[in-house]
Write a protein that holds these residues in place. Structure first.
Motif, short mmCIF file in Angstrom:
data_model
loop_
_atom_site.label_atom_id
_atom_site.label_comp_id
_atom_site.label_asym_id
_atom_site.label_seq_id
_atom_site.Cartn_x
_atom_site.Cartn_y
_atom_site.Cartn_z
N GLY A 254 5.83 -9.42 17.05
CA GLY A 254 6.01 -10.87 17.12
C GLY A 254 5.14 -11.64 16.16
O GLY A 254 4.36 -12.52 16.58
N ALA A 255 5.26 -11.36 14.87
CA ALA A 255 4.53 -12.15 13.87
C ALA A 255 5.03 -13.59 13.89
O ALA A 255 6.17 -13.88 14.28
CB ALA A 255 4.74 -11.54 12.48
N LEU A 256 4.17 -14.50 13.47
CA LEU A 256 4.48 -15.93 13.51
C LEU A 256 5.78 -16.24 12.79
O LEU A 256 6.60 -17.03 13.26
CB LEU A 256 3.32 -16.72 12.89
N GLN A 257 5.99 -15.60 11.62
CA GLN A 257 7.19 -15.89 10.84
C GLN A 257 8.45 -15.45 11.58
O GLN A 257 9.50 -16.08 11.47
CB GLN A 257 7.11 -15.18 9.48
N HIS A 258 8.36 -14.35 12.33
CA HIS A 258 9.53 -13.89 13.10
C HIS A 258 9.78 -14.81 14.29
O HIS A 258 10.93 -15.17 14.57
CB HIS A 258 9.30 -12.46 13.59
N LEU A 259 8.73 -15.22 14.96
CA LEU A 259 8.88 -16.11 16.11
C LEU A 259 9.52 -17.44 15.70
O LEU A 259 10.27 -18.04 16.47
CB LEU A 259 7.53 -16.37 16.77
N VAL A 269 14.43 -10.60 25.76
CA VAL A 269 14.02 -9.34 26.37
C VAL A 269 13.27 -8.55 25.31
O VAL A 269 13.77 -8.36 24.20
CB VAL A 269 15.24 -8.53 26.87
N ALA A 270 12.07 -8.08 25.63
CA ALA A 270 11.25 -7.33 24.69
C ALA A 270 11.08 -5.90 25.18
O ALA A 270 10.78 -5.67 26.35
CB ALA A 270 9.89 -8.00 24.51
N PRO A 278 2.43 -10.33 21.10
CA PRO A 278 2.81 -11.74 21.27
C PRO A 278 4.24 -11.93 21.77
O PRO A 278 4.48 -12.78 22.63
CB PRO A 278 2.63 -12.32 19.86
N LEU A 279 5.18 -11.14 21.26
CA LEU A 279 6.58 -11.32 21.67
C LEU A 279 6.80 -10.85 23.10
O LEU A 279 7.64 -11.40 23.83
CB LEU A 279 7.51 -10.58 20.71
N VAL A 280 6.03 -9.84 23.53
CA VAL A 280 6.12 -9.38 24.92
C VAL A 280 5.67 -10.49 25.87
O VAL A 280 6.28 -10.74 26.91
CB VAL A 280 5.28 -8.11 25.13
N LYS A 281 4.60 -11.17 25.50
CA LYS A 281 4.09 -12.27 26.34
C LYS A 281 5.06 -13.45 26.37
O LYS A 281 5.14 -14.19 27.36
CB LYS A 281 2.73 -12.72 25.84
N LEU A 282 5.79 -13.63 25.28
CA LEU A 282 6.75 -14.74 25.18
C LEU A 282 8.05 -14.45 25.92
O LEU A 282 8.75 -15.37 26.35
CB LEU A 282 7.03 -15.03 23.71
N ALA A 283 8.37 -13.18 26.08
CA ALA A 283 9.68 -12.76 26.59
C ALA A 283 9.89 -13.16 28.05
O ALA A 283 8.95 -13.26 28.83
CB ALA A 283 9.82 -11.26 26.44
N ILE A 288 8.09 -2.10 29.07
CA ILE A 288 6.98 -1.45 28.39
C ILE A 288 7.24 0.06 28.38
O ILE A 288 7.31 0.70 29.45
CB ILE A 288 5.64 -1.75 29.07
N GLY A 289 7.41 0.60 27.19
CA GLY A 289 7.69 2.02 27.07
C GLY A 289 8.17 2.39 25.69
O GLY A 289 8.25 1.53 24.79
N ASP A 290 8.51 3.66 25.53
CA ASP A 290 8.95 4.20 24.25
C ASP A 290 10.40 3.81 24.01
O ASP A 290 11.29 4.16 24.80
CB ASP A 290 8.81 5.72 24.27
N LEU A 291 10.65 3.08 22.92
CA LEU A 291 12.01 2.62 22.64
C LEU A 291 12.98 3.79 22.45
O LEU A 291 14.18 3.67 22.75
CB LEU A 291 12.02 1.70 21.41
N PHE A 292 12.49 4.94 21.97
CA PHE A 292 13.36 6.09 21.75
C PHE A 292 13.79 6.75 23.07
O PHE A 292 14.70 7.57 23.09
CB PHE A 292 12.68 7.11 20.84
#
Length: 309
Positions: A254-259, A269-270, A278-283, A288-292
């Protein structure tokens, strides 16, 4: 107060962004919609069906930036507003048009408050600025994702302009990303991936999920720079601005430019291993876990439920 809107189109198809710009601009006055470029007949027919369009103007030509700008500059004298979406074409073209007309453009408008009052984001989308434009004419770019699309209406007349223009620009090559997913800028569901995916091949996980949900696929600038995703998938301040009903951010810190590019999303949903990102806190919802592990499980569950678009 007359309005000239420049249509966005590609490969003979009208962009969904145009309907949104037409709906927003309709509050400023009757609209003439200008279709520029080659093979514009089908586009003009589609454009004529948008509610709020009084007339469609067609200027057949080489479709190069200099030729298109010449047409707009000639027509602009008859209009109070000249407007295009704040997509890649509008960002490239309209400041130059404004300079030729000796006007200051108002760019990336997200709300129209009155005939000369507009709202636009500043500071990477962290603040909104209300601009009062007291110029005799107005050159605007509108953030299409901030407005609803115009409904269908009675077919407007189509007028073909005499616009035989020479161009000093020659198109050497066109590189296109082939995708059967929804248009990123106007999709109701968007799935975004970050560098955590690790490779371009792993983005196929996102594409498979996107097909199930009828979603568009996007990426962070870091992922694009790493070669994991094509440039036109980039979401953010220097990419595409989106406002979907649902944004699923996978492996994105969640970099500022992406947000700045996702502030219009209604639900986020994150999916991330870092609970402090940052994006997890915003979601609105975080996994929370391995995306794969999570993405194949999610895709399999959608298959089990028979979800497919």
């Amino acid at each position: 107060m007359s309005v000239l809107v420049i249509a966005d189109h590609d490969l003979g198809t009208l962009s969904p962004a145009t309907a949104r710009v037409v709906h927003a601009a309709s509050q400023l006055g009757p609209i003439d919609l200008l279709v520029l470029g080659q093979d514009a007949a089908n586009v003009a027919t589609e454009a004529a069906k948008l509610a709020g369009v009084a007339k469609v103007l067609v200027a057949q030509g080489p479709g190069t930036s200099d030729a298109d700008s010449q047409v707009i500059e000639k027509l602009a004298a008859g209009y109070l507003y000249v407007i295009q979406s704040a997509g890649s074409a509008g960002r490239d073209r309209m400041p130059g048009v404004a300079a030729k007309l000796d006007l200051m453009p108002v760019t990336d408008v997200v709300e129209i408050l009155g005939p000369n009052r507009f709202v636009r984001p500043i500071y990477a989308g962290n603040a909104l600025q209300t601009v009062t434009d007291n110029q005799p004419r107005h050159v605007l770019t509108l953030r299409a994702s901030a407005f609803r699309a115009a409904p269908a209406g009675p077919a407007a007349p189509i007028e073909v302009l005499d616009s035989a223009l020479d161009s000093v620009v020659k198109l050497l090559r066109s590189d296109r990303t082939q995708s059967d997913t929804a248009d990123l800028a106007t999709a109701q569901i968007v799935i975004g991936g970050g560098v955590a995916l690790g490779s371009a091949e792993n983005y196929q996980l996102l594409e498979s999920l996107a097909k199930k949900l009828g979603a568009a696929v996007g990426a962070t600038r870091a992922a694009v720079d790493a070669g994991y995703a094509p440039n036109d998938w980039q979401i953010g301040q220097t990419g595409k601005i989106i406002a979907p009903d649902l944004y699923i951010a996978i492996g994105i810190s969640g970099a500022l430019q992406h947000l700045a590019g996702i502030q219009g999303a209604k639900k986020i949903v994150a999916i991330n291993t870092d609970a402090e990102a940052p994006l997890v806190k915003l979601a609105d919802l975080a996994l929370i876990g391995d995306l794969f592990e999570i993405i194949p499980q999610l895709t399999a569950e959608l298959d089990r439920l028979g979800v497919s678009r």
